[in-house]
Motif scaffolding. Structure first.
Motif, PDB file in Angstrom:
ATOM      1  N   THR A  67      -3.457 -27.996   9.122  1.00  0.00           N
ATOM      2  CA  THR A  67      -2.762 -26.711   9.003  1.00  0.00           C
ATOM      3  C   THR A  67      -2.986 -25.825  10.226  1.00  0.00           C
ATOM      4  N   ARG A  68      -4.060 -26.042  10.956  1.00  0.00           N
ATOM      5  CA  ARG A  68      -4.364 -25.224  12.134  1.00  0.00           C
ATOM      6  C   ARG A  68      -3.959 -25.885  13.445  1.00  0.00           C
ATOM      7  N   SER A  69      -3.443 -27.088  13.373  1.00  0.00           N
ATOM      8  CA  SER A  69      -3.140 -27.855  14.571  1.00  0.00           C
ATOM      9  C   SER A  69      -1.846 -27.401  15.230  1.00  0.00           C
ATOM     10  N   LEU A  70      -1.834 -27.489  16.549  1.00  0.00           N
ATOM     11  CA  LEU A  70      -0.615 -27.212  17.297  1.00  0.00           C
ATOM     12  C   LEU A  70       0.425 -28.299  17.036  1.00  0.00           C
ATOM     13  N   TYR A  71      -0.046 -29.516  16.826  1.00  0.00           N
ATOM     14  CA  TYR A  71       0.824 -30.655  16.534  1.00  0.00           C
ATOM     15  C   TYR A  71       0.397 -31.267  15.198  1.00  0.00           C
ATOM     16  N   PRO A  72       0.798 -30.666  14.088  1.00  0.00           N
ATOM     17  CA  PRO A  72       0.300 -31.109  12.784  1.00  0.00           C
ATOM     18  C   PRO A  72       0.688 -32.537  12.410  1.00  0.00           C
ATOM     19  N   GLU A  73       1.843 -32.998  12.883  1.00  0.00           N
ATOM     20  CA  GLU A  73       2.255 -34.363  12.554  1.00  0.00           C
ATOM     21  C   GLU A  73       1.300 -35.375  13.176  1.00  0.00           C
ATOM     22  N   LEU A  74       0.931 -35.130  14.434  1.00  0.00           N
ATOM     23  CA  LEU A  74      -0.008 -36.034  15.092  1.00  0.00           C
ATOM     24  C   LEU A  74      -1.377 -35.969  14.431  1.00  0.00           C
ATOM     25  N   ARG A  75      -1.791 -34.769  14.083  1.00  0.00           N
ATOM     26  CA  ARG A  75      -3.086 -34.610  13.411  1.00  0.00           C
ATOM     27  C   ARG A  75      -3.079 -35.311  12.053  1.00  0.00           C
ATOM     28  N   ALA A  76      -1.947 -35.295  11.369  1.00  0.00           N
ATOM     29  CA  ALA A  76      -1.835 -35.987  10.077  1.00  0.00           C
ATOM     30  C   ALA A  76      -1.973 -37.493  10.261  1.00  0.00           C
ATOM     31  N   VAL A  77      -1.345 -38.036  11.292  1.00  0.00           N
ATOM     32  CA  VAL A  77      -1.469 -39.471  11.579  1.00  0.00           C
ATOM     33  C   VAL A  77      -2.931 -39.811  11.866  1.00  0.00           C
ATOM     34  N   GLU A  78      -3.578 -38.997  12.684  1.00  0.00           N
ATOM     35  CA  GLU A  78      -4.987 -39.234  13.003  1.00  0.00           C
ATOM     36  C   GLU A  78      -5.857 -39.148  11.746  1.00  0.00           C
ATOM     37  N   SER A  79      -5.556 -38.199  10.894  1.00  0.00           N
ATOM     38  CA  SER A  79      -6.329 -38.035   9.661  1.00  0.00           C
ATOM     39  C   SER A  79      -6.197 -39.244   8.751  1.00  0.00           C
ATOM     40  N   LEU A  80      -4.972 -39.699   8.551  1.00  0.00           N
ATOM     41  CA  LEU A  80      -4.756 -40.867   7.687  1.00  0.00           C
ATOM     42  C   LEU A  80      -5.337 -42.131   8.303  1.00  0.00           C
ATOM     43  N   ALA A  81      -5.315 -42.207   9.653  1.00  0.00           N
ATOM     44  CA  ALA A  81      -5.895 -43.364  10.328  1.00  0.00           C
ATOM     45  C   ALA A  81      -7.410 -43.403  10.160  1.00  0.00           C
ATOM     46  N   ALA A  82      -8.010 -42.291   9.852  1.00  0.00           N
ATOM     47  CA  ALA A  82      -9.449 -42.267   9.564  1.00  0.00           C
ATOM     48  C   ALA A  82      -9.708 -42.485   8.080  1.00  0.00           C
ATOM     49  N   LEU A  83      -8.945 -41.822   7.235  1.00  0.00           N
ATOM     50  CA  LEU A  83      -9.228 -41.843   5.796  1.00  0.00           C
ATOM     51  C   LEU A  83      -8.935 -43.183   5.124  1.00  0.00           C
ATOM     52  N   VAL A  84      -7.826 -43.792   5.437  1.00  0.00           N
ATOM     53  CA  VAL A  84      -7.458 -45.042   4.770  1.00  0.00           C
ATOM     54  C   VAL A  84      -8.460 -46.163   5.093  1.00  0.00           C
ATOM     55  N   PRO A  85      -8.801 -46.386   6.371  1.00  0.00           N
ATOM     56  CA  PRO A  85      -9.820 -47.415   6.634  1.00  0.00           C
ATOM     57  C   PRO A  85     -11.192 -47.057   6.043  1.00  0.00           C
ATOM     58  N   LEU A  86     -11.579 -45.792   6.079  1.00  0.00           N
ATOM     59  CA  LEU A  86     -12.860 -45.400   5.485  1.00  0.00           C
ATOM     60  C   LEU A  86     -12.889 -45.713   3.999  1.00  0.00           C
ATOM     61  N   PHE A  87     -11.832 -45.360   3.305  1.00  0.00           N
ATOM     62  CA  PHE A  87     -11.725 -45.636   1.871  1.00  0.00           C
ATOM     63  C   PHE A  87     -11.811 -47.137   1.617  1.00  0.00           C
ATOM     64  N   THR A  88     -11.054 -47.896   2.372  1.00  0.00           N
ATOM     65  CA  THR A  88     -11.013 -49.350   2.211  1.00  0.00           C
ATOM     66  C   THR A  88     -12.366 -49.979   2.508  1.00  0.00           C
ATOM     67  N   LEU A  89     -12.973 -49.590   3.611  1.00  0.00           N
ATOM     68  CA  LEU A  89     -14.248 -50.189   4.002  1.00  0.00           C
ATOM     69  C   LEU A  89     -15.391 -49.740   3.097  1.00  0.00           C
ATOM     70  N   LEU A  90     -15.281 -48.563   2.522  1.00  0.00           N
ATOM     71  CA  LEU A  90     -16.280 -48.105   1.558  1.00  0.00           C
ATOM     72  C   LEU A  90     -16.315 -49.052   0.354  1.00  0.00           C
ATOM     73  N   PHE A  91     -15.159 -49.402  -0.151  1.00  0.00           N
ATOM     74  CA  PHE A  91     -15.115 -50.321  -1.285  1.00  0.00           C
ATOM     75  C   PHE A  91     -15.499 -51.739  -0.881  1.00  0.00           C
ATOM     76  N   ALA A  92     -15.056 -52.193   0.282  1.00  0.00           N
ATOM     77  CA  ALA A  92     -15.436 -53.541   0.731  1.00  0.00           C
ATOM     78  C   ALA A  92     -16.959 -53.645   0.847  1.00  0.00           C
ATOM     79  N   THR A  93     -17.581 -52.625   1.416  1.00  0.00           N
ATOM     80  CA  THR A  93     -19.043 -52.610   1.530  1.00  0.00           C
ATOM     81  C   THR A  93     -19.691 -52.613   0.152  1.00  0.00           C
ATOM     82  N   SER A  94     -19.165 -51.811  -0.751  1.00  0.00           N
ATOM     83  CA  SER A  94     -19.717 -51.745  -2.104  1.00  0.00           C
ATOM     84  C   SER A  94     -19.612 -53.088  -2.815  1.00  0.00           C
TER      85      SER A  94
END
Length: 177
Positions: A67-94
């Motif tokens: 919401t504070r980003s100058l380029y929110p679309e790019l920031r959204a892509v970066e955010s999802l690129a972090a969250l989806v693998p983290l979520f996936t790898l958290l379960f794989a590790t578990s």
């Protein structure tokens, strides 16, 4: 209307895409390289819960950044690129650690790759059935992943879109797309 000066340039776009790919690849490499030789006796589910809380906190922080980003679309892509693998790898590790702590939790012993494969078949709702949860703990963890995956796709995706819209509106109150 958004003018050309508020659109990200080619350099910013390439940087966001390269950073997203690099982060995702780095997380997968870390998953394979981090030591996980000792089984977590009784701590696997607690670790999963703490990990989910951390991923949720990161997601909320990312929404604020969008919401504070100058380029929110790019920031959204970066955010999802972090969250989806983290979520996936958290379960794989578990799953990997659960199988080490309680052999027979799944229909076959899980290597790191097997655990990641099982996680991806669950999150993608493909569910080939070649690896299945056998114990109650493994089934509960799998159900938590299923619900989390639905929330990630539905609620999180909608929240990211809303954050992008909020950022656009904050920059240009006359814009209505």
């Amino acid at each position: 209307m958004t003018d050309a000066t508020s659109r990200p340039g080619r350099r910013a776009t390439l940087s966001a895409v390269a950073g997203s790919i690099g982060l995702s690849a780095g997380l997968v490499v870390a998953y394979y390289l981090l030591p996980m030789e000792a089984a977590l006796e009784g701590g696997t589910v607690a670790g999963l819960v703490l990990g989910l809380i951390a991923v949720t906190a990161l997601f909320l922080w990312q929404l604020r950044a969008i919401t504070r980003s100058l380029y929110p679309e790019l920031r959204a892509v970066e955010s999802l690129a972090a969250l989806v693998p983290l979520f996936t790898l958290l379960f794989a590790t578990s799953y990997f650690l659960l199988e080490r702590a309680t052999p027979g939790s799944f229909t076959e012993p899980l290597t790191r790759t097997d655990a990641l494969y099982f996680t991806l078949t669950v999150i993608s709702t493909v569910g080939f059935g070649d690896i299945t949860a056998q114990t109650e703990t493994a089934r509960v963890m799998t159900m938590i992943q299923m619900v989390g995956g639905i929330l990630l796709v539905g609620v999180a995706a909608r929240a990211v879109v809303k954050a992008v819209e909020a950022s656009r509106h904050r920059r240009d109150p006359q814009q209505r797309d």
